[in-house]
Scaffold this motif. Structure first.
Motif, PDB file in Angstrom:
ATOM      1  N   GLY A   4      40.082  65.935  79.987  1.00 33.88           N
ATOM      2  CA  GLY A   4      40.113  67.142  79.181  1.00 33.88           C
ATOM      3  C   GLY A   4      39.105  68.170  79.657  1.00 33.88           C
ATOM      4  N   GLN A   5      39.140  69.305  79.034  1.00 35.31           N
ATOM      5  CA  GLN A   5      38.229  70.393  79.360  1.00 35.31           C
ATOM      6  C   GLN A   5      36.868  70.096  78.734  1.00 35.31           C
ATOM      7  OE1 GLN A   5      39.583  74.121  77.782  1.00 35.31           O
ATOM      8  NE2 GLN A   5      38.261  75.320  79.112  1.00 35.31           N
ATOM      9  N   ASP A   6      35.806  70.133  79.538  1.00 40.74           N
ATOM     10  CA  ASP A   6      34.465  69.852  79.049  1.00 40.74           C
ATOM     11  C   ASP A   6      33.962  70.978  78.150  1.00 40.74           C
ATOM     12  OD1 ASP A   6      34.394  67.445  80.444  1.00 40.74           O
ATOM     13  OD2 ASP A   6      33.429  68.328  82.198  1.00 40.74           O
ATOM     14  N   VAL A  38      34.045  74.893  78.566  1.00 43.75           N
ATOM     15  CA  VAL A  38      33.691  75.338  79.905  1.00 43.75           C
ATOM     16  C   VAL A  38      34.955  75.911  80.559  1.00 43.75           C
ATOM     17  CG1 VAL A  38      32.812  74.625  82.168  1.00 43.75           C
ATOM     18  CG2 VAL A  38      31.919  73.541  80.080  1.00 43.75           C
ATOM     19  N   GLU A  39      34.853  77.127  81.072  1.00 43.03           N
ATOM     20  CA  GLU A  39      36.006  77.765  81.710  1.00 43.03           C
ATOM     21  C   GLU A  39      36.075  77.383  83.181  1.00 43.03           C
ATOM     22  OE1 GLU A  39      35.556  81.941  80.904  1.00 43.03           O
ATOM     23  OE2 GLU A  39      36.028  81.674  78.782  1.00 43.03           O
ATOM     24  N   ASP A  40      37.251  77.512  83.776  1.00 43.57           N
ATOM     25  CA  ASP A  40      37.442  77.205  85.190  1.00 43.57           C
ATOM     26  C   ASP A  40      36.455  77.996  86.050  1.00 43.57           C
ATOM     27  OD1 ASP A  40      39.509  75.448  84.719  1.00 43.57           O
ATOM     28  OD2 ASP A  40      41.079  76.933  85.071  1.00 43.57           O
ATOM     29  N   GLY A  41      35.824  77.297  86.998  1.00 37.37           N
ATOM     30  CA  GLY A  41      34.892  77.936  87.909  1.00 37.37           C
ATOM     31  C   GLY A  41      33.515  78.195  87.338  1.00 37.37           C
ATOM     32  N   PRO A  72      35.831  59.876  74.194  1.00 42.68           N
ATOM     33  CA  PRO A  72      36.942  59.148  74.802  1.00 42.68           C
ATOM     34  C   PRO A  72      38.312  59.581  74.289  1.00 42.68           C
ATOM     35  CG  PRO A  72      35.648  57.713  73.369  1.00 42.68           C
ATOM     36  CD  PRO A  72      34.935  59.016  73.449  1.00 42.68           C
ATOM     37  N   HIS A  73      38.397  59.980  73.023  1.00 39.74           N
ATOM     38  CA  HIS A  73      39.696  60.387  72.466  1.00 39.74           C
ATOM     39  C   HIS A  73      40.201  61.700  73.067  1.00 39.74           C
ATOM     40  CE1 HIS A  73      36.710  62.404  69.995  1.00 39.74           C
ATOM     41  NE2 HIS A  73      37.639  63.242  69.581  1.00 39.74           N
ATOM     42  N   LYS A  74      39.294  62.485  73.649  1.00 36.82           N
ATOM     43  CA  LYS A  74      39.694  63.722  74.317  1.00 36.82           C
ATOM     44  C   LYS A  74      39.455  63.647  75.820  1.00 36.82           C
ATOM     45  CE  LYS A  74      39.214  66.692  70.347  1.00 36.82           C
ATOM     46  NZ  LYS A  74      38.692  67.934  69.810  1.00 36.82           N
ATOM     47  N   ASN A  75      38.890  62.521  76.276  1.00 37.08           N
ATOM     48  CA  ASN A  75      38.606  62.285  77.687  1.00 37.08           C
ATOM     49  C   ASN A  75      37.827  63.440  78.314  1.00 37.08           C
ATOM     50  OD1 ASN A  75      38.615  60.679  79.978  1.00 37.08           O
ATOM     51  ND2 ASN A  75      40.498  61.588  80.767  1.00 37.08           N
ATOM     52  N   ARG A  76      36.744  63.851  77.615  1.00 40.52           N
ATOM     53  CA  ARG A  76      35.935  64.957  78.100  1.00 40.52           C
ATOM     54  C   ARG A  76      34.464  64.713  77.802  1.00 40.52           C
ATOM     55  NH1 ARG A  76      37.268  69.710  73.749  1.00 40.52           N
ATOM     56  NH2 ARG A  76      36.150  68.781  72.008  1.00 40.52           N
TER      57      ARG A  76
END
Length: 106
Positions: A4-6, A38-41, A72-76
């Motif tokens: 997921g997205q951190d 956190v956005e890409d880049g 763990p439920h969002k894998n982030r």
């Protein structure tokens, strides 16, 4: 499972050892430390600083890593930072945040 997205947030502590919390206008409408995704880049430090500026209009100084948590439920991962000084005038964005306050650690 795809990662997921951190997320990142900053724990701002004032000179009376109180923690800055913001009140969200969405979801469960709860109090939290300023932060977001956190956005890409973008580095996690940049994300935490950007979210602080967007949500409450201040810039933290001397940011230190405070914690790293895994959901763990969002894998982030959620990265937290700590700052004892900031610049700017505290002001909510009235979009995501409608209130703020400094609260005792108790």
């Amino acid at each position: 499972m795809e990662r997921g997205q951190d997320a990142a947030g900053i724990i701002v502590i004032d000179d009376q050892d109180r923690v800055l919390l913001v009140h969200h206008t969405y979801g469960k409408k709860q109090w939290s430390v300023p932060g977001g995704m956190v956005e890409d880049g973008e580095s996690v430090w940049e994300a935490a600083a950007r979210e602080l500026k967007e949500e409450i209009n201040i810039t933290a100084k001397d940011i230190e890593v405070s914690g790293l948590y895994f959901q763990p439920h969002k894998n982030r991962y959620i990265y937290t930072f700590r700052a004892r000084t900031y610049e700017g005038r505290l002001e909510v964005d009235n979009t995501e945040i409608d209130n703020y306050g400094f609260f005792s650690l108790d």
